[in-house]
Write a protein that holds these residues in place. Structure first.
Motif, PDB file in Angstrom:
ATOM      1  N   LYS A 165       0.880  -1.162   0.000  1.00 54.96           N
ATOM      2  CA  LYS A 165       0.000   0.000   0.000  1.00 54.96           C
ATOM      3  C   LYS A 165       0.920   1.215   0.000  1.00 54.96           C
ATOM      4  O   LYS A 165       1.836   1.310   0.832  1.00 54.96           O
ATOM      5  CB  LYS A 165      -0.851  -0.038   1.265  1.00 54.96           C
ATOM      6  CG  LYS A 165      -2.098   0.800   1.205  1.00 54.96           C
ATOM      7  CD  LYS A 165      -2.986   0.478   2.397  1.00 54.96           C
ATOM      8  CE  LYS A 165      -3.327   1.767   3.109  1.00 54.96           C
ATOM      9  NZ  LYS A 165      -4.158   1.588   4.287  1.00 54.96           N
ATOM     10  N   ALA A 166       0.714   2.105  -0.967  1.00 57.15           N
ATOM     11  CA  ALA A 166       1.628   3.241  -1.132  1.00 57.15           C
ATOM     12  C   ALA A 166       0.909   4.563  -0.886  1.00 57.15           C
ATOM     13  O   ALA A 166      -0.287   4.694  -1.160  1.00 57.15           O
ATOM     14  CB  ALA A 166       2.215   3.235  -2.542  1.00 57.15           C
ATOM     15  N   LEU A 167       1.673   5.503  -0.378  1.00 56.60           N
ATOM     16  CA  LEU A 167       1.173   6.874  -0.199  1.00 56.60           C
ATOM     17  C   LEU A 167       2.108   7.824  -0.934  1.00 56.60           C
ATOM     18  O   LEU A 167       3.329   7.756  -0.754  1.00 56.60           O
ATOM     19  CB  LEU A 167       1.156   7.241   1.289  1.00 56.60           C
ATOM     20  CG  LEU A 167       0.823   8.714   1.594  1.00 56.60           C
ATOM     21  CD1 LEU A 167      -0.655   9.010   1.303  1.00 56.60           C
ATOM     22  CD2 LEU A 167       1.158   9.068   3.041  1.00 56.60           C
ATOM     23  N   VAL A 168       1.516   8.701  -1.744  1.00 58.56           N
ATOM     24  CA  VAL A 168       2.302   9.776  -2.351  1.00 58.56           C
ATOM     25  C   VAL A 168       1.949  11.055  -1.604  1.00 58.56           C
ATOM     26  O   VAL A 168       0.765  11.384  -1.466  1.00 58.56           O
ATOM     27  CB  VAL A 168       1.973   9.919  -3.854  1.00 58.56           C
ATOM     28  CG1 VAL A 168       2.741  11.089  -4.450  1.00 58.56           C
ATOM     29  CG2 VAL A 168       2.288   8.618  -4.602  1.00 58.56           C
ATOM     30  N   GLY A 175       4.016  14.572  -7.924  1.00 55.94           N
ATOM     31  CA  GLY A 175       3.215  13.690  -7.070  1.00 55.94           C
ATOM     32  C   GLY A 175       2.122  13.005  -7.870  1.00 55.94           C
ATOM     33  O   GLY A 175       1.875  11.797  -7.718  1.00 55.94           O
ATOM     34  N   GLN A 176       1.483  13.769  -8.753  1.00 57.92           N
ATOM     35  CA  GLN A 176       0.408  13.191  -9.567  1.00 57.92           C
ATOM     36  C   GLN A 176       0.954  12.186 -10.587  1.00 57.92           C
ATOM     37  O   GLN A 176       0.306  11.188 -10.887  1.00 57.92           O
ATOM     38  CB  GLN A 176      -0.375  14.307 -10.253  1.00 57.92           C
ATOM     39  CG  GLN A 176      -1.092  15.214  -9.254  1.00 57.92           C
ATOM     40  CD  GLN A 176      -1.898  16.289  -9.947  1.00 57.92           C
ATOM     41  OE1 GLN A 176      -3.000  16.059 -10.401  1.00 57.92           O
ATOM     42  NE2 GLN A 176      -1.318  17.477 -10.060  1.00 57.92           N
ATOM     43  N   GLU A 230       7.700  10.949  -0.972  1.00 62.22           N
ATOM     44  CA  GLU A 230       7.610  12.354  -0.603  1.00 62.22           C
ATOM     45  C   GLU A 230       7.954  13.176  -1.839  1.00 62.22           C
ATOM     46  O   GLU A 230       9.079  13.087  -2.360  1.00 62.22           O
ATOM     47  CB  GLU A 230       8.589  12.654   0.540  1.00 62.22           C
ATOM     48  CG  GLU A 230       8.289  13.936   1.284  1.00 62.22           C
ATOM     49  CD  GLU A 230       8.670  15.217   0.572  1.00 62.22           C
ATOM     50  OE1 GLU A 230       8.177  16.273   0.944  1.00 62.22           O
ATOM     51  OE2 GLU A 230       9.492  15.150  -0.372  1.00 62.22           O
ATOM     52  N   ALA A 231       6.994  13.951  -2.351  1.00 60.07           N
ATOM     53  CA  ALA A 231       7.230  14.731  -3.577  1.00 60.07           C
ATOM     54  C   ALA A 231       6.859  16.191  -3.355  1.00 60.07           C
ATOM     55  O   ALA A 231       6.174  16.811  -4.171  1.00 60.07           O
ATOM     56  CB  ALA A 231       6.450  14.131  -4.743  1.00 60.07           C
ATOM     57  N   MET A 253      12.547   9.800  -0.712  1.00 61.76           N
ATOM     58  CA  MET A 253      12.640  11.257  -0.546  1.00 61.76           C
ATOM     59  C   MET A 253      12.944  11.848  -1.919  1.00 61.76           C
ATOM     60  O   MET A 253      14.104  12.000  -2.310  1.00 61.76           O
ATOM     61  CB  MET A 253      13.750  11.606   0.448  1.00 61.76           C
ATOM     62  CG  MET A 253      13.447  11.183   1.863  1.00 61.76           C
ATOM     63  SD  MET A 253      12.046  12.124   2.533  1.00 61.76           S
ATOM     64  CE  MET A 253      12.022  11.488   4.210  1.00 61.76           C
ATOM     65  N   PHE A 254      11.879  12.176  -2.645  1.00 61.34           N
ATOM     66  CA  PHE A 254      12.016  12.664  -4.021  1.00 61.34           C
ATOM     67  C   PHE A 254      12.038  14.196  -4.074  1.00 61.34           C
ATOM     68  O   PHE A 254      12.710  14.785  -4.905  1.00 61.34           O
ATOM     69  CB  PHE A 254      10.862  12.115  -4.861  1.00 61.34           C
ATOM     70  CG  PHE A 254      10.984  12.420  -6.316  1.00 61.34           C
ATOM     71  CD1 PHE A 254      11.748  11.623  -7.152  1.00 61.34           C
ATOM     72  CD2 PHE A 254      10.339  13.524  -6.858  1.00 61.34           C
ATOM     73  CE1 PHE A 254      11.873  11.917  -8.501  1.00 61.34           C
ATOM     74  CE2 PHE A 254      10.461  13.825  -8.210  1.00 61.34           C
ATOM     75  CZ  PHE A 254      11.233  13.018  -9.030  1.00 61.34           C
ATOM     76  N   GLY A 255      11.272  14.833  -3.197  1.00 66.70           N
ATOM     77  CA  GLY A 255      11.206  16.297  -3.172  1.00 66.70           C
ATOM     78  C   GLY A 255      12.579  16.892  -2.895  1.00 66.70           C
ATOM     79  O   GLY A 255      13.387  16.306  -2.165  1.00 66.70           O
TER      80      GLY A 255
END
Ligand code: NAD
Ligand code: ZN
Ligand code: ZN
Length: 335
Positions: A165-168, A175-176, A230-231, A253-255
């Motif tokens: 289960k993933a959360l963006v 993010g989209q 994390e975006a 940690m993408f942002g």
């Protein structure tokens, strides 16, 4: 040719430049579309992107177009081909290039960052970063291939499985994109947290996102997700990402945070949850996957591109004078 030249910090000028000369291994492209993103905001304000941009320079690193000419050594494309161009050029000789981590190259150069890019009628790039487009991918959507390819690199650094289960976190363009890509890679449930009801609801309606959280009034559940992306790049969203992790979770940690920023996390949790926290930098050799995601219809970026700008409007956009932008692309030549 007409070009938008960054002439100094927060200074642009429309100039008439001569067409780029191409080396034997290079391709000359008639620009169709050039996407504009947060990196361009940074470069415009004098901050580095993947590398610093030294004026005078033409920005534009999310480019599509039609091949105008090729050098004598070029074999992968020919004049008339519709293409997308990966901006990042690796030296092929440093420690990082030679150990299959070219994104960490010590001598990175980039179209639209360290050399002239797509905010001009033409630009040149080595053939090794020029990719032919399938017929069913429009030149406009192709301006999103570079951002998709960055997200694909992030996803490549995770181990994704259907049970997860993933959360963006982040309802900006990246993010989209992640919300769709993570599903395309097989994760069975993707939730999205952001600050705009309209964007969050659109992702539920159009892109298969299950739960949405508007963090201006709702908390993100803690200890709940196997994968968190994390975006946004803010300390508070980075802290939320770590708190949302359940046992065995992977946090991407993408942002991009500011160079001075820090966030606090519980150090015992890293051990107890066997947590993996992973950074992600640019897009090494992920253009093919990004193109295939569009070609197959597994991703749909068209509803996310809200604005088609002219070269003359880019400065107003970067100054924040154009409101309600989801993703802006600059139309340089039309199809
Ligand atoms: N790692 C890479 O290679 C790479 C590549 C491209 C972009 N990025 C980074 O990814 C991040 C997102 O990029 P983007 O183009 O979507 O930028 P963006 O400016 O559109 O994204 C930020 C978005 O995050 C959302 N947001 C702001 N505060 C929030 C909060 N508290 N909670 C949830 N959402 C919030 C908003 O919708 C905002 O639009 C940026 O930091 C960007 O620099 C990284
Ligand atoms: Zn970009
Ligand atoms: Zn290198």
């Amino acid at each position: 040719m007409k070009a938008l030249v960054l002439t100094g910090i927060k200074e642009f000028a429309i100039q008439d430049l001569s067409s780029p000369q191409i080396a034997p291994n290079e391709v000359l492209v008639n620009t169709a579309y050039a996407g504009v993103c947060g990196t361009d905001h940074d470069l415009y304000a004098g901050r580095p992107g993947s590398a610093p941009a030294v004026p005078p320079i033409v920005l534009g690193h999310e480019n599509s177009g039609v091949v105008a000419a090729v050098g004598s050594e070029v074999a992968n494309v020919k004049p008339g081909d519709r293409v997308a161009v990966d901006p990042n050029i690796y030296c092929g000789q440093c420690e990082f290039c030679l150990t299959q981590r070219p994104e960490l190259c010590d001598h990175l150069s980039a179209v639209g960052v360290t050399r002239n890019g797509g905010l001009a009628e033409q630009f040149a790039a080595p053939a090794t970063v020029v990719y032919k487009l399938p017929d069913n991918v429009s030149l406009k959507d192709a301006a999103a291939i570079e951002p998709i390819s960055c997200a694909v690199h992030g996803v490549d650094l995770l181990k994704l499985r259907p049970y997860q289960k993933a959360l963006v976190i982040g309802d900006g363009f990246m993010g989209q994109l992640f919300a769709q890509i993570v599903q395309a890679y097989g994760v069975h449930q993707v939730d999205l947290a952001g600050i705009f009801d309209e964007k969050l609801e659109r992702n539920q309606k159009l892109f298969g996102v299950k739960e949405i959280y508007n963090t201006t009034r709702e908390d993100i559940p803690e200890d709940s997700y196997d994968v968190i992306i994390e975006a946004v790049g803010l300390p508070q969203t980075q802290a939320q990402a770590v708190k949302a992790a359940k046992k065995g979770a992977q946090v991407l940690m993408f942002g991009v945070g500011s160079q001075e920023a820090h966030f606090e996390m519980n150090t015992y949790d890293i051990y107890k949850k066997q947590m993996a926290i992973q950074g992600s930098f640019i897009n090494p050799l992920t253009f093919k996957d990004a193109i295939s995601l569009l070609e197959s219809g597994k991703m749909n970026v068209d509803p996310l591109i809200s604005h088609e700008l002219e070269l003359e409007e880019v400065q107003d956009f970067l100054d924040g004078k154009i409101k309600g932008v989801s993703k802006a692309v600059v139309r340089v030549h039309t199809e």
